[in-house]
Design a protein around this motif. Sequence first.
Motif, PDB file in Angstrom:
ATOM      1  N   ILE A  62       1.482   7.015  20.562  1.00 20.12           N
ATOM      2  CA  ILE A  62       1.371   5.735  19.877  1.00 20.12           C
ATOM      3  C   ILE A  62       2.741   5.065  19.856  1.00 20.12           C
ATOM      4  O   ILE A  62       3.667   5.547  19.205  1.00 20.12           O
ATOM      5  N   ASP A  63       2.881   3.959  20.605  1.00 19.16           N
ATOM      6  CA  ASP A  63       4.117   3.177  20.616  1.00 19.16           C
ATOM      7  C   ASP A  63       3.978   2.073  19.570  1.00 19.16           C
ATOM      8  O   ASP A  63       3.015   1.304  19.616  1.00 19.16           O
ATOM      9  N   PHE A  64       4.937   1.987  18.665  1.00 19.29           N
ATOM     10  CA  PHE A  64       4.869   0.945  17.637  1.00 19.29           C
ATOM     11  C   PHE A  64       6.265   0.522  17.232  1.00 19.29           C
ATOM     12  O   PHE A  64       7.241   1.236  17.452  1.00 19.29           O
ATOM     13  N   ALA A  65       6.353  -0.667  16.657  1.00 22.63           N
ATOM     14  CA  ALA A  65       7.611  -1.205  16.142  1.00 22.63           C
ATOM     15  C   ALA A  65       7.484  -1.354  14.630  1.00 22.63           C
ATOM     16  O   ALA A  65       6.395  -1.614  14.114  1.00 22.63           O
ATOM     17  N   VAL A  66       8.581  -1.170  13.946  1.00 23.77           N
ATOM     18  CA  VAL A  66       8.565  -1.314  12.493  1.00 23.77           C
ATOM     19  C   VAL A  66       9.285  -2.602  12.099  1.00 23.77           C
ATOM     20  O   VAL A  66      10.126  -3.105  12.841  1.00 23.77           O
ATOM     21  N   ASP A  67       8.906  -3.116  10.936  1.00 25.93           N
ATOM     22  CA  ASP A  67       9.512  -4.373  10.494  1.00 25.93           C
ATOM     23  C   ASP A  67      10.328  -4.216   9.216  1.00 25.93           C
ATOM     24  O   ASP A  67      10.698  -5.196   8.586  1.00 25.93           O
ATOM     25  N   LYS A  68      10.590  -2.954   8.840  1.00 29.70           N
ATOM     26  CA  LYS A  68      11.399  -2.701   7.645  1.00 29.70           C
ATOM     27  C   LYS A  68      12.022  -1.310   7.743  1.00 29.70           C
ATOM     28  O   LYS A  68      11.691  -0.533   8.644  1.00 29.70           O
ATOM     29  N   TYR A  69      12.892  -0.998   6.825  1.00 30.89           N
ATOM     30  CA  TYR A  69      13.542   0.303   6.764  1.00 30.89           C
ATOM     31  C   TYR A  69      12.524   1.344   6.304  1.00 30.89           C
ATOM     32  O   TYR A  69      11.899   1.196   5.253  1.00 30.89           O
ATOM     33  N   ILE A  70      12.343   2.396   7.095  1.00 29.92           N
ATOM     34  CA  ILE A  70      11.317   3.411   6.798  1.00 29.92           C
ATOM     35  C   ILE A  70      11.966   4.786   6.793  1.00 29.92           C
ATOM     36  O   ILE A  70      12.623   5.183   7.762  1.00 29.92           O
ATOM     37  N   THR A  71      11.749   5.511   5.697  1.00 28.50           N
ATOM     38  CA  THR A  71      12.288   6.863   5.578  1.00 28.50           C
ATOM     39  C   THR A  71      11.218   7.929   5.800  1.00 28.50           C
ATOM     40  O   THR A  71      11.547   9.072   6.110  1.00 28.50           O
ATOM     41  N   GLN A  72       9.962   7.549   5.628  1.00 28.40           N
ATOM     42  CA  GLN A  72       8.874   8.522   5.761  1.00 28.40           C
ATOM     43  C   GLN A  72       7.617   7.816   6.257  1.00 28.40           C
ATOM     44  O   GLN A  72       7.302   6.709   5.817  1.00 28.40           O
ATOM     45  N   TYR A 132      -4.056   5.195  11.161  1.00 31.00           N
ATOM     46  CA  TYR A 132      -3.012   4.316  10.648  1.00 31.00           C
ATOM     47  C   TYR A 132      -1.851   5.130  10.116  1.00 31.00           C
ATOM     48  O   TYR A 132      -2.027   6.255   9.643  1.00 31.00           O
ATOM     49  N   LEU A 133      -0.666   4.567  10.283  1.00 29.70           N
ATOM     50  CA  LEU A 133       0.566   5.202   9.844  1.00 29.70           C
ATOM     51  C   LEU A 133       1.068   4.452   8.617  1.00 29.70           C
ATOM     52  O   LEU A 133       1.257   3.239   8.657  1.00 29.70           O
ATOM     53  N   VAL A 134       1.266   5.203   7.540  1.00 24.72           N
ATOM     54  CA  VAL A 134       1.629   4.606   6.249  1.00 24.72           C
ATOM     55  C   VAL A 134       3.033   5.063   5.867  1.00 24.72           C
ATOM     56  O   VAL A 134       3.360   6.251   5.986  1.00 24.72           O
ATOM     57  N   ASP A 135       3.857   4.122   5.395  1.00 24.55           N
ATOM     58  CA  ASP A 135       5.247   4.451   5.055  1.00 24.55           C
ATOM     59  C   ASP A 135       5.381   4.933   3.609  1.00 24.55           C
ATOM     60  O   ASP A 135       4.389   5.075   2.890  1.00 24.55           O
ATOM     61  N   GLN A 136       6.615   5.165   3.195  1.00 22.52           N
ATOM     62  CA  GLN A 136       6.919   5.699   1.874  1.00 22.52           C
ATOM     63  C   GLN A 136       6.468   4.781   0.743  1.00 22.52           C
ATOM     64  O   GLN A 136       6.273   5.237  -0.388  1.00 22.52           O
ATOM     65  N   ASP A 137       6.260   3.491   1.016  1.00 22.83           N
ATOM     66  CA  ASP A 137       5.824   2.538  -0.006  1.00 22.83           C
ATOM     67  C   ASP A 137       4.313   2.314   0.006  1.00 22.83           C
ATOM     68  O   ASP A 137       3.807   1.472  -0.737  1.00 22.83           O
TER      69      ASP A 137
END
Length: 172
Positions: A63-73, A138-143
Amino acid sequence: MKVNILICLGLCLIVMIQAENANPATDVKRCSGSKPFPLEVRVHGCVTPPCNIVKGSTQDFEIDFAVDKYITQLTALVKATTLGIITVPYELPPDVAAVCPNLMYGAYCPLYPTEDVTYLFSFPIGEYPEIGVKIEIYLVDQDGDTATCFVCDIKVVKNTGGTKVYELNYLN
């Protein structure tokens, strides 16, 4: 000298093209709502869904994806829908659900805005009935925000035994 360099460049290009064709992009769908869509998904051995997935095996997704914020987890979550009406969460082992340790090509968390990465999702397929299933990954971040989401139709099939490799040991 120039000929040698051109030959090396040509060989490198051929290797890169062959590596790309080893796992071409799979035609996946967007999730409902405005969840971010991956740059590309490669389901190994499948270009056009429904993808035949052997029960009792593990199916690899890149899965290739781009993030739009700072992600720690990041955590992978899966929902499975069958018969078009029954949707249930699909429990993943912790080592599979943890995205950061399974990032490819030397990537690691934390991730920074605009960074694009590849996650190797090794999807364990249990001993389920041989049916069609719509899976939402779906991939979910720390928030609790969704970093990326897609839907892929699969069909659980039984192992026909055609993919087993046997090793002959003539020394014993």
